[in-house]
Scaffold this active site. Structure first.
Site, PDB file in Angstrom:
ATOM      1  N   CYS A  81     -17.308   0.621 -24.527  1.00  0.00           N
ATOM      2  CA  CYS A  81     -18.278  -0.411 -24.912  1.00  0.00           C
ATOM      3  C   CYS A  81     -19.076   0.018 -26.132  1.00  0.00           C
ATOM      4  O   CYS A  81     -19.664   1.105 -26.145  1.00  0.00           O
ATOM      5  CB  CYS A  81     -19.234  -0.690 -23.748  1.00  0.00           C
ATOM      6  SG  CYS A  81     -20.536  -1.876 -24.162  1.00  0.00           S
ATOM      7  N   CYS A  89     -27.769  -0.113 -24.416  1.00  0.00           N
ATOM      8  CA  CYS A  89     -27.784  -0.923 -23.195  1.00  0.00           C
ATOM      9  C   CYS A  89     -27.873  -0.042 -21.958  1.00  0.00           C
ATOM     10  O   CYS A  89     -27.186   0.978 -21.857  1.00  0.00           O
ATOM     11  CB  CYS A  89     -26.515  -1.777 -23.142  1.00  0.00           C
ATOM     12  SG  CYS A  89     -26.310  -2.680 -21.600  1.00  0.00           S
ATOM     13  N   CYS A  92     -24.783   0.050 -17.883  1.00  0.00           N
ATOM     14  CA  CYS A  92     -23.760   0.968 -17.386  1.00  0.00           C
ATOM     15  C   CYS A  92     -24.254   2.406 -17.502  1.00  0.00           C
ATOM     16  O   CYS A  92     -25.034   2.736 -18.394  1.00  0.00           O
ATOM     17  CB  CYS A  92     -22.457   0.828 -18.173  1.00  0.00           C
ATOM     18  SG  CYS A  92     -21.601  -0.752 -17.926  1.00  0.00           S
ATOM     19  N   TYR A 300     -30.431  -9.316   7.954  1.00  0.00           N
ATOM     20  CA  TYR A 300     -30.457  -9.494   6.492  1.00  0.00           C
ATOM     21  C   TYR A 300     -29.210 -10.299   6.115  1.00  0.00           C
ATOM     22  O   TYR A 300     -28.427  -9.917   5.249  1.00  0.00           O
ATOM     23  CB  TYR A 300     -30.480  -8.150   5.761  1.00  0.00           C
ATOM     24  CG  TYR A 300     -31.417  -7.128   6.363  1.00  0.00           C
ATOM     25  CD1 TYR A 300     -32.758  -7.072   5.998  1.00  0.00           C
ATOM     26  CD2 TYR A 300     -30.961  -6.210   7.319  1.00  0.00           C
ATOM     27  CE1 TYR A 300     -33.615  -6.132   6.567  1.00  0.00           C
ATOM     28  CE2 TYR A 300     -31.811  -5.274   7.883  1.00  0.00           C
ATOM     29  CZ  TYR A 300     -33.130  -5.239   7.509  1.00  0.00           C
ATOM     30  OH  TYR A 300     -33.969  -4.315   8.069  1.00  0.00           O
ATOM     31  N   GLU A 324     -32.838 -13.600   8.363  1.00  0.00           N
ATOM     32  CA  GLU A 324     -32.920 -13.504   6.904  1.00  0.00           C
ATOM     33  C   GLU A 324     -34.312 -13.941   6.469  1.00  0.00           C
ATOM     34  O   GLU A 324     -34.851 -14.924   6.995  1.00  0.00           O
ATOM     35  CB  GLU A 324     -31.844 -14.390   6.266  1.00  0.00           C
ATOM     36  CG  GLU A 324     -32.010 -14.674   4.789  1.00  0.00           C
ATOM     37  CD  GLU A 324     -31.978 -13.429   3.925  1.00  0.00           C
ATOM     38  OE1 GLU A 324     -32.789 -13.364   2.968  1.00  0.00           O
ATOM     39  OE2 GLU A 324     -31.168 -12.524   4.196  1.00  0.00           O
ATOM     40  N   ASP A 368     -27.153  -5.399   6.718  1.00  0.00           N
ATOM     41  CA  ASP A 368     -26.897  -5.231   5.285  1.00  0.00           C
ATOM     42  C   ASP A 368     -28.245  -5.331   4.572  1.00  0.00           C
ATOM     43  O   ASP A 368     -28.545  -6.324   3.911  1.00  0.00           O
ATOM     44  CB  ASP A 368     -25.927  -6.319   4.804  1.00  0.00           C
ATOM     45  CG  ASP A 368     -25.540  -6.171   3.341  1.00  0.00           C
ATOM     46  OD1 ASP A 368     -25.928  -5.156   2.719  1.00  0.00           O
ATOM     47  OD2 ASP A 368     -24.858  -7.069   2.816  1.00  0.00           O
ATOM     48  N   CYS A 395     -26.071  -0.415  -0.054  1.00  0.00           N
ATOM     49  CA  CYS A 395     -25.879  -0.341  -1.501  1.00  0.00           C
ATOM     50  C   CYS A 395     -26.603   0.869  -2.089  1.00  0.00           C
ATOM     51  O   CYS A 395     -26.520   1.108  -3.295  1.00  0.00           O
ATOM     52  CB  CYS A 395     -26.334  -1.619  -2.182  1.00  0.00           C
ATOM     53  SG  CYS A 395     -28.083  -1.998  -1.938  1.00  0.00           S
TER      54      CYS A 395
END
Length: 442
Positions: A81, A89, A92, A300, A324, A368, A395
């Site tokens: 990139c 940026c 990433c 969630y 939720e 989650d 995550c």
């Protein structure tokens, strides 16, 4: 007497040996004086010149960029990139690493977090140590998978679309984002003038041709006439109260996963990688092995991805409760699961709603949680419900490891753990841990 302000070290350069990878997209190094540097754009084992980007004398650590590579790792490549690199940026973290090396680095981070925060080795977590790429993402070095189905562009003062620089509000104008999915790129967001907008989010649904643009104007700005290269619906976020308003087209997109279509309205949350939803549902269902008649929790639950998969498998004799906090997501979940009479969706924070349900036992659980994790209170409550299996989708490996330690205190052990590279080129990694009562593992 007021203390003298400490001297800023921003701009100072140090020649350093780069040590191991750390959670957050950087590696650890030390100055000759022993001060810790978190160095981006470096790889373990390299010798680099690191320029400080944040920090002052006496600080616990400094942040820095590798601006010159004196001795390169065999895993280093030229970043594909043109917008990647020091001061550019911030989207990433690992453009300069071979794809296989990126996955190894992510695996090392997961292993380090498990050991440090949960006292678990990979073997004890039932994990083989690998981070698995999504289908179609295993590409040669120098090629970048186009996976990001939702891209939030920031806008420069003169109306150009771009992405934020790392830990900065400054905008890097771009002509094309290499990791954007084809459905996002074909909208041509980067080619037009967005003067007056604070941000522009582009969404390309998976499994349908739905495309959506969500505009956040600056205070007092008028909306532009949106004419893009493909048919698209347009929403506006009110800068005063955060309310979402439809400008034209549908207020939702249709996402396809696990053989079902899910409505996701008003720019609501959905997994970003096009293979992510199916990959995670498969991992969760293989781990839980739902049975007909099971009582299941989906915490969630978002737009109802896992709740729908559970309902399909527990059948008419079973039941699913989803919880939720987001009002719009609850509306979507209730719409998406309307054909399952044994599914109930409650709105509110899990740690306050779950105790109020009066549920004292369940068979299986999916959670989650957001990046911060579920936390001790929720984990303690779940541990008291006697589920035979719990699937934890995470995550953030640090939050996962902390919560696994709480589950251990509550009498649960990790049966298996799987890690997936659903955010290529970034430091993010998705994990699915399957837990069971510790007594079963004795």
């Amino acid at each position: 007497m007021q203390a003298e302000p400490r001297k800023s070290l921003v701009g100072e350069e140090y020649e350093v040996e780069v040590g191991p990878v750390a959670h957050g997209g950087h590696c650890i190094a030390r100055t000759a004086e022993g001060q810790v540097l978190f160095v981006r754009h470096a790889l373990p084992g390299e010798r680099v010149v690191a320029r400080v980007t944040e920090g002052e004398e006496g600080a616990r650590f400094l942040r820095a960029d590798a601006v010159t590579v004196l001795d390169a790792s065999k895993d280093r490549i030229d970043a594909p990139c043109p917008y990647a690199g020091p001061g550019r940026c911030g989207g990433c973290d690992w453009q300069h690493a071979k794809p296989g090396a990126q996955r190894r680095l992510k695996g090392e981070v997961v292993a380090e977090q498990l050991q440090r925060l949960a006292g678990l080795t990979p073997e004890e977590a039932g994990w083989d140590g690998t981070v698995v790429p999504a289908e179609g993402d295993k590409l040669p070095a120098g090629q970048v998978p186009s996976w990001r189905t939702r891209v939030q562009y920031a806008v420069t003062a003169d109306g150009r679309a771009g992405l934020r620089r790392h830990r900065s509000h400054e905008v890097e104008p771009i002509d094309h984002c290499m990791i954007a999915a084809e459905g996002v790129s074909e909208l041509g967001i980067e080619k037009r003038d967005w003067t007056g907008m604070d941000s522009v989010e582009a969404i390309a649904a998976t499994g349908s041709q739905d495309r959506q643009v969500v505009l956040t104007p600056k205070p007092g700005a008028r909306l532009p006439l949106v004419e893009l290269d493909r048919p698209v619906s347009v929403l506006r976020i009110d800068e005063r109260n955060g309310q979402v308003h439809r400008v034209h087209g549908r207020p939702f997109v249709r996402e396809r996963a696990d053989g079902r279509t899910h409505r996701v309205a008003n720019g609501g949350f959905w997994q970003v990688h096009p293979k992510s939803a199916d990959t995670l549902v498969t991992a969760v269902m293989q781990g839980l092995l739902p049975r007909k008649g099971d009582m299941a929790l989906d915490l969630y639950c978002g737009a109802g991805l896992f709740a729908g998969a559970l309902a399909d498998r527990v059948g008419d004799a079973g039941a699913v409760l989803g919880i939720e906090s987001g009002k719009r997501a609850v509306e979507d979940a209730r719409h998406n699961l309307a054909d399952f009479p044994r599914v109930r969706i409650e709105q509110g924070k899990v740690d306050s709603v779950l105790p109020r349900t009066g549920i004292t036992e369940v068979d299986i659980v999916v959670l989650d949680p957001p990046r911060a994790g579920a936390g001790r209170k929720t984990v303690e409550h779940l541990s008291s419900l006697g589920a035979r299996r719990i699937a934890y989708v995470a995550c953030d490996p640090a939050a996962l490891a902390r919560d696994l330690a709480y589950f251990r205190d509550g009498g649960y052990r990790v049966r298996t753990l799987r890690a997936f590279d659903l955010f290529p080129m970034t430091h993010h990694v998705e994990c699915v841990a399957i837990l069971e009562p510790a007594a079963k593992g004795v």
